[in-house]
Design a protein around this motif. Structure first.
Motif, short mmCIF file in Angstrom:
data_model
loop_
_atom_site.label_atom_id
_atom_site.label_comp_id
_atom_site.label_asym_id
_atom_site.label_seq_id
_atom_site.Cartn_x
_atom_site.Cartn_y
_atom_site.Cartn_z
N GLY A 59 0.81 -1.21 0.00
CA GLY A 59 0.00 0.00 0.00
C GLY A 59 0.84 1.26 0.00
O GLY A 59 0.52 2.23 -0.68
N ALA A 60 1.93 1.25 0.79
CA ALA A 60 2.78 2.43 0.85
C ALA A 60 3.43 2.71 -0.50
O ALA A 60 3.55 3.86 -0.93
CB ALA A 60 3.85 2.24 1.92
N VAL A 61 3.85 1.65 -1.19
CA VAL A 61 4.47 1.84 -2.50
C VAL A 61 3.44 2.36 -3.50
O VAL A 61 3.72 3.26 -4.30
CB VAL A 61 5.07 0.51 -3.02
CG1 VAL A 61 5.71 0.71 -4.38
CG2 VAL A 61 6.10 0.00 -2.03
N ARG A 62 2.24 1.80 -3.45
CA ARG A 62 1.20 2.26 -4.38
C ARG A 62 0.87 3.73 -4.16
O ARG A 62 0.54 4.44 -5.10
CB ARG A 62 -0.06 1.41 -4.21
CG ARG A 62 0.08 -0.02 -4.66
CD ARG A 62 -1.27 -0.70 -4.72
NE ARG A 62 -1.10 -2.13 -4.89
CZ ARG A 62 -1.30 -3.03 -3.93
NH1 ARG A 62 -1.68 -2.62 -2.73
NH2 ARG A 62 -1.14 -4.30 -4.15
N ALA A 63 0.94 4.18 -2.92
CA ALA A 63 0.68 5.60 -2.65
C ALA A 63 1.71 6.46 -3.38
O ALA A 63 1.36 7.47 -4.00
CB ALA A 63 0.71 5.87 -1.15
N ARG A 64 2.97 6.06 -3.33
CA ARG A 64 4.01 6.83 -4.03
C ARG A 64 3.85 6.73 -5.53
O ARG A 64 4.29 7.63 -6.28
CB ARG A 64 5.38 6.31 -3.60
CG ARG A 64 5.70 6.64 -2.15
CD ARG A 64 6.80 5.77 -1.60
NE ARG A 64 7.99 5.79 -2.42
CZ ARG A 64 8.88 4.81 -2.48
NH1 ARG A 64 8.68 3.70 -1.77
NH2 ARG A 64 9.94 4.91 -3.25
N ALA A 65 3.22 5.67 -6.02
CA ALA A 65 3.02 5.51 -7.46
C ALA A 65 2.08 6.55 -8.04
O ALA A 65 1.99 6.71 -9.26
CB ALA A 65 2.50 4.11 -7.76
N ALA A 66 1.34 7.27 -7.17
CA ALA A 66 0.44 8.32 -7.66
C ALA A 66 1.18 9.59 -8.04
O ALA A 66 0.65 10.44 -8.77
CB ALA A 66 -0.61 8.64 -6.59
N LEU A 67 2.41 9.74 -7.58
CA LEU A 67 3.14 10.99 -7.81
C LEU A 67 3.43 11.27 -9.30
O LEU A 67 3.24 12.41 -9.75
CB LEU A 67 4.44 10.98 -7.00
CG LEU A 67 5.13 12.32 -6.80
CD1 LEU A 67 4.18 13.35 -6.20
CD2 LEU A 67 6.35 12.15 -5.88
N PRO A 68 3.85 10.28 -10.10
CA PRO A 68 4.04 10.57 -11.52
C PRO A 68 2.76 11.04 -12.21
O PRO A 68 2.80 11.94 -13.06
CB PRO A 68 4.52 9.22 -12.09
CG PRO A 68 5.13 8.51 -10.93
CD PRO A 68 4.32 8.92 -9.75
N LEU A 69 1.62 10.45 -11.84
CA LEU A 69 0.35 10.87 -12.43
C LEU A 69 0.03 12.32 -12.06
O LEU A 69 -0.44 13.09 -12.89
CB LEU A 69 -0.77 9.94 -11.97
CG LEU A 69 -2.18 10.27 -12.48
CD1 LEU A 69 -2.24 10.16 -14.00
CD2 LEU A 69 -3.21 9.35 -11.84
N LEU A 70 0.29 12.68 -10.81
CA LEU A 70 0.06 14.06 -10.37
C LEU A 70 0.90 15.03 -11.19
O LEU A 70 0.38 16.02 -11.73
CB LEU A 70 0.42 14.17 -8.88
CG LEU A 70 0.44 15.60 -8.33
CD1 LEU A 70 -0.98 16.14 -8.20
CD2 LEU A 70 1.16 15.64 -6.97
N GLU A 71 2.20 14.76 -11.28
CA GLU A 71 3.09 15.68 -11.99
C GLU A 71 2.76 15.73 -13.48
O GLU A 71 2.82 16.80 -14.11
CB GLU A 71 4.55 15.24 -11.80
CG GLU A 71 5.02 15.17 -10.34
CD GLU A 71 5.13 16.54 -9.69
OE1 GLU A 71 4.62 17.53 -10.24
OE2 GLU A 71 5.74 16.62 -8.61
N LEU A 72 2.38 14.61 -14.05
CA LEU A 72 2.02 14.59 -15.47
C LEU A 72 0.78 15.44 -15.71
O LEU A 72 0.73 16.23 -16.66
CB LEU A 72 1.77 13.15 -15.92
CG LEU A 72 1.44 12.97 -17.41
CD1 LEU A 72 2.64 13.34 -18.27
CD2 LEU A 72 1.02 11.53 -17.69
N GLY A 73 -0.23 15.28 -14.87
CA GLY A 73 -1.44 16.06 -15.03
C GLY A 73 -1.19 17.54 -14.93
O GLY A 73 -1.85 18.34 -15.60
#
Length: 874
Positions: free
Chosen positions: A635-649
């Motif tokens: 779960g902790a890793v998946r939370a960090r996986a959201a960061l590229p999507l945020l920056e891309l958006g």
């Protein structure tokens, strides 16, 4: 007005005023003994005109009796139990000893307390006061705090008084009492010591240090010609009483069940009668109460017990044990026998064990643990002592008390070395480590146990921690064909640890799924996550709905956060962002309230993804920050996986690509698989396609092996971004067709349509671009994907079409809590049924509906149906 407490009184008066308008509130009043906590509770009771008032007190001698505090608090309100939902009513009746045992989730009693408080406030506001809350039995304390955190719109005020840090209540408002200032202390002494010389009054003020009780009581100590501490003063006063009065006070202090008949019956066995209380009443050591005289202050009760010699205390407990035996109260009898025991005694240990099992039927797991611990202390036989310690450790774990469980488990190891006992201890310790989000600690415990049956869980723990080498080593100990070997293949293969490993990993997951799920909830959760590994979101969602519904029907609040994490993830994949946020928000709240650290990571991951889609940097990074721990889980890793999507958006392509090295270095690479398309898109924008060859290969290989159309479509989109014009168009065209064939992952489909539309517009083919861009906009806008909506709107305008607003999704107007309530109401559920499902009071449900109706443009439940908001399975 209480002297020196103007601000504190104003705080309480404000809570009462809010309750008169229907708002609820909770306050924890903290301070040392005698500082004035009880006086503030007394003020609240006096000021609560028009309120129904419930009042209880924690009793030190009853801290191990399950739900004793609730029993005293609700004695006069039991007529309302029939109005609770059946599952809750059964749980609370069992807890109060009024019905058949109904062992289940330990938080279900708290939900029943919440509903009962709401019902009791049905005819007007309710005030619930509990003094000495630090002496509440754990079950009562947990239930009251669980309910207090969920009070919103019932018109209920809960005020709990406790000493300093002895009563943890994170997240609830607190009021800390210090000593009275010099002025207030002087005024109080003017009232209680006006006959004493000024120099003595000054000395008393210095010695009391602002303590309210000391300021009231020490003047009499000086009048009696003594100078001692306040607690010793009470001891001295009791010592001056007649012997039978001291005996009866001792019995009351040893029991204080609130039942005067019990105290008098036990006192009668020691030659005492009710008339023997009169000297204590004259000295103001007791005060009148509904059930008979009671100690005026906890320090007096403590003094009455402490001042008695050991042989008299033993006699008091024996008399109480005999009294409770006549009343068939097994638990109280066992505890008094234990208090009277002066050495090992198997007969008493067996009585305590019997009491423990009765407590288990009430759902009082902390009391079960305490009874087994004391039974172990009294066990003459070493083997029996070890067995009872293991039972105590398991019950303490069930009660959410890991430190106590660890201590009992450690003691058990010293007494039981047989394989069966050692296996139980290892499983328990591994479970405690998992619940604390320490998967590698759990792995080591399971592996060191030497029990082959635990190898599957050892592999699972190592995978969760990202130590794939440890997972493989553990699996090598298992025989060929064992599930542990398949699980290790899945872990290593899906994380691309070797060429061709993905194919083995996918095959291994399918093999595991073929094994079936024995437990509809615990094993079902694991099975659903395996479906997600294969990209089968529809099957995972179907199973998640079943598990969540089962948790709610059974009142399994302890497992619900894990079920909600799974459901939220599948809702997100299926394009229902608002529902994902609602599930994730509820799950995170419950996980934090109940101390379930292992569930926080997966829930934070879904909410971080939702925030990234919305372009909410503050929310997204706030959810990601706690996940940066040395030993993180999936779960902790998946939370960090959201960061590229945020920056891309947000259009920060360099920031996206800067994350690539850390992502590729992560052992659990599959948890970042969802971020690979984001990395590839950012690299394409920057013209640095060589940097993302590895992510492209990994994603494409996985998509081909799982055979899901949506995944193959995303892989083709990624190829299109890196291809020449001719190849790009073919890849885009094929990707759009696959998306529409599979009808999965709407957000990913919209991203593909947006990229293809952008490509077509750049190729000066706006008429072909417009339908794709419009289709993408119709996905982005309703789910609140603001950066993506802005981008699609701008492209549509550039393609020659005015991007007017898409018909708004009404869900965007609601909070996460309101959305859950409205969806269930649209499905035809009553406020009471909705409250039972969402662990809210019916009145709070009504409050959320009242706020939601204007936002939705409706005025009744009947109108909700046309909005198509009903929850699946409702």
């Amino acid at each position: 007005m209480l002297l020196g407490r103007a601000d504190e009184v104003a705080t309480i008066d404000a809570l009462l005023a809010a309750a008169r308008t229907g708002r609820s509130g909770t306050l924890i009043v903290r301070g040392e003994a005698g500082i004035g906590k009880t006086a503030l509770l007394d003020h609240a009771a006096r000021a609560a005109t028009g309120f129904r008032v419930l009042r209880g007190t924690g009793i030190e001698s009853e801290t191990e009796l399950p739900f004793a505090g609730l029993h005293l608090l609700f004695t006069g309100a039991l007529e309302q139990l029939d109005r609770l939902p059946p599952v809750q009513a059964r749980a609370l009746r069992a807890a109060l000893g009024l019905g058949e045992p109904a062992a289940g989730d330990r938080f279900l009693v708290g939900l029943a307390v919440l509903t009962l408080l709401s019902e009791l406030a049905g005819d007007g506001p309710l005030l619930c006061l509990v003094d000495d809350a630090h002496w509440l039995d754990p079950g009562s304390a947990e239930a009251l705090l669980f309910a207090a955190r969920r009070l919103e719109a019932e018109g209920v005020v809960v005020i709990l008084a406790a000493q300093e840090e002895d009563f943890p209540a994170p997240g609830l408002p607190e009021l800390r009492l210090d000593g009275l200032d010099e002025t207030a202390a002087g005024e109080l002494l003017d009232q209680h010591a006006s006959d004493l010389p000024h120099h003595l009054r000054d000395r008393i003020r210095r010695e009391a240090r602002g303590n309210l009780l000391a300021l009231r009581e020490l003047p009499q100590v000086w009048r009696d010609g003594r100078s001692v501490r306040l607690d010793q003063a009470f001891v001295d006063q009791i010592a001056e009483l007649p012997e039978r009065t001291r005996t009866l006070l001792l019995v009351a202090a040893a029991d204080d069940s609130g039942d005067q008949q019990v105290v008098l019956a036990a006192g009668g066995r020691l030659g005492c009668s009710a008339r023997d209380l009169e000297p204590a009443e004259r000295r103001r050591l007791l005060r009148p109460a509904d059930g008979g005289p009671e100690f005026r202050h906890p320090l007096i009760r403590a003094a009455a017990y402490r001042a008695a010699p050991l042989h008299r205390r033993i006699a008091a407990h024996q008399a109480l044990a005999e009294t409770y035996a006549e009343r068939d109260n097994v638990c109280a009898r066992a505890w008094h026998l234990a208090a009277a025991a002066d050495g090992p005694d198997e007969r008493v240990a067996a009585e305590l064990e019997r009491a423990a099992e009765l407590d288990r039927g009430l759902g009082g797991y902390a009391s079960v643990a305490a009874a087994y611990e004391r039974a172990a202390e009294l066990s003459p036989d070493t083997g029996e002592r070890g067995r009872r310690l293991i039972a105590a450790a398991e019950a303490a774990a069930d009660a959410g008390r890991p430190e106590r469980a660890e201590a009992s488990a450690h003691q058990a190891e010293l007494h039981r070395t047989d394989p069966e006992a050692q296996g139980r201890i290892a499983l328990l310790r591994a479970r405690l480590a998992e619940e604390r989000n320490r998967p590698m600690a759990a792995h080591r415990i399971l592996l060191e146990s030497g029990d082959a049956r635990m190898l599957f869980w050892a592999v699972e723990s190592a995978w969760a921690a990202g130590d794939l080498a440890a997972a493989e080593l553990a699996a090598e100990r298992a025989p060929d064909g064992a599930p542990a070997r398949a699980l290790a293949l899945a872990a290593t293969g899906l994380n691309h640890t070797r060429p061709g490993g993905v194919a083995e990993g996918v095959t291994a997951v399918r093999e595991l799924l073929a094994g079936g799920a024995a437990d509809p909830i615990r094993t079902g959760l694991r099975t659903a996550w395996w479906y997600l590994l294969l990209g089968d979101h529809a099957r995972a969602h179907e199973l998640a709905c079943t598990i969540e519904r089962s948790c709610r029907e059974r009142g399994a609040i302890g497992l619900l956060p894990h079920a909600l994490a799974l459901l939220a993830r599948t809702e997100a994949h299926l394009g229902r962002r608002h529902e994902a946020v609602a599930c994730g928000t509820e799950g995170l709240r419950i996980a934090e309230d109940t101390g379930q650290e292992a569930a926080v990571g997966p829930l934070a991951a879904v909410l971080a993804w939702a925030a990234a889609v919305a372009g909410d940097r503050g929310r997204c990074t706030g959810l990601i920050a706690p996940a940066r721990t040395p030993e993180h889980g999936h779960g902790a890793v998946r939370a960090r996986a959201a960061l590229p999507l945020l920056e891309l958006g947000l259009g920060r392509h360099e920031a996206v690509l800067a994350l690539l090295p850390d992502i590729l270095a992560c052992p659990n690479r599959m948890d970042f698989r969802s971020a690979f398309p984001d990395l590839i898109e950012a690299a394409a924008r920057l013209g640095r396609t060589e940097a993302v060859e590895e992510p492209l290969y990994r994603y494409t290989e996985w998509a081909e092996r799982i055979g899901q159309p949506w995944a193959e479509a995303v892989a083709l989109r990624c190829r299109a971004l890196l291809a020449s014009d001719v190849e790009a168009e073919r890849h885009y065209r094929d990707a759009v067709a696959l998306h529409r064939e599979g009808n999965g992952r709407p957000f990913e489909r919209a991203r593909t349509e947006l990229l293809y539309g952008e490509w077509l517009r750049r190729e000066r083919r706006p008429s072909e671009a417009r339908p794709l861009l419009r289709s993408a906009l119709e996905v982005f806008e309703p789910i609140g994907a603001r950066p993506w909506t802005d981008r699609a709107s701008a492209e549509l305008r550039a393609a020659g079409e005015s991007a007017g607003p898409v018909a708004g999704d009404v869900r965007t107007r609601l909070t996460a809590q309101e959305l859950q309530v409205v969806r269930l109401a649209a499905g035809g559920l009553s406020n009471r049924d909705i409250g039972a499902q969402l662990f809210l009071s019916p009145r709070t449900v009504g409050y959320h509906l009242y706020k939601a109706y204007p936002k939705l443009g409706v005025s009744s439940r009947n109108e909700l149906a046309r909005l198509e908001l009903a929850a699946e399975g409702s």
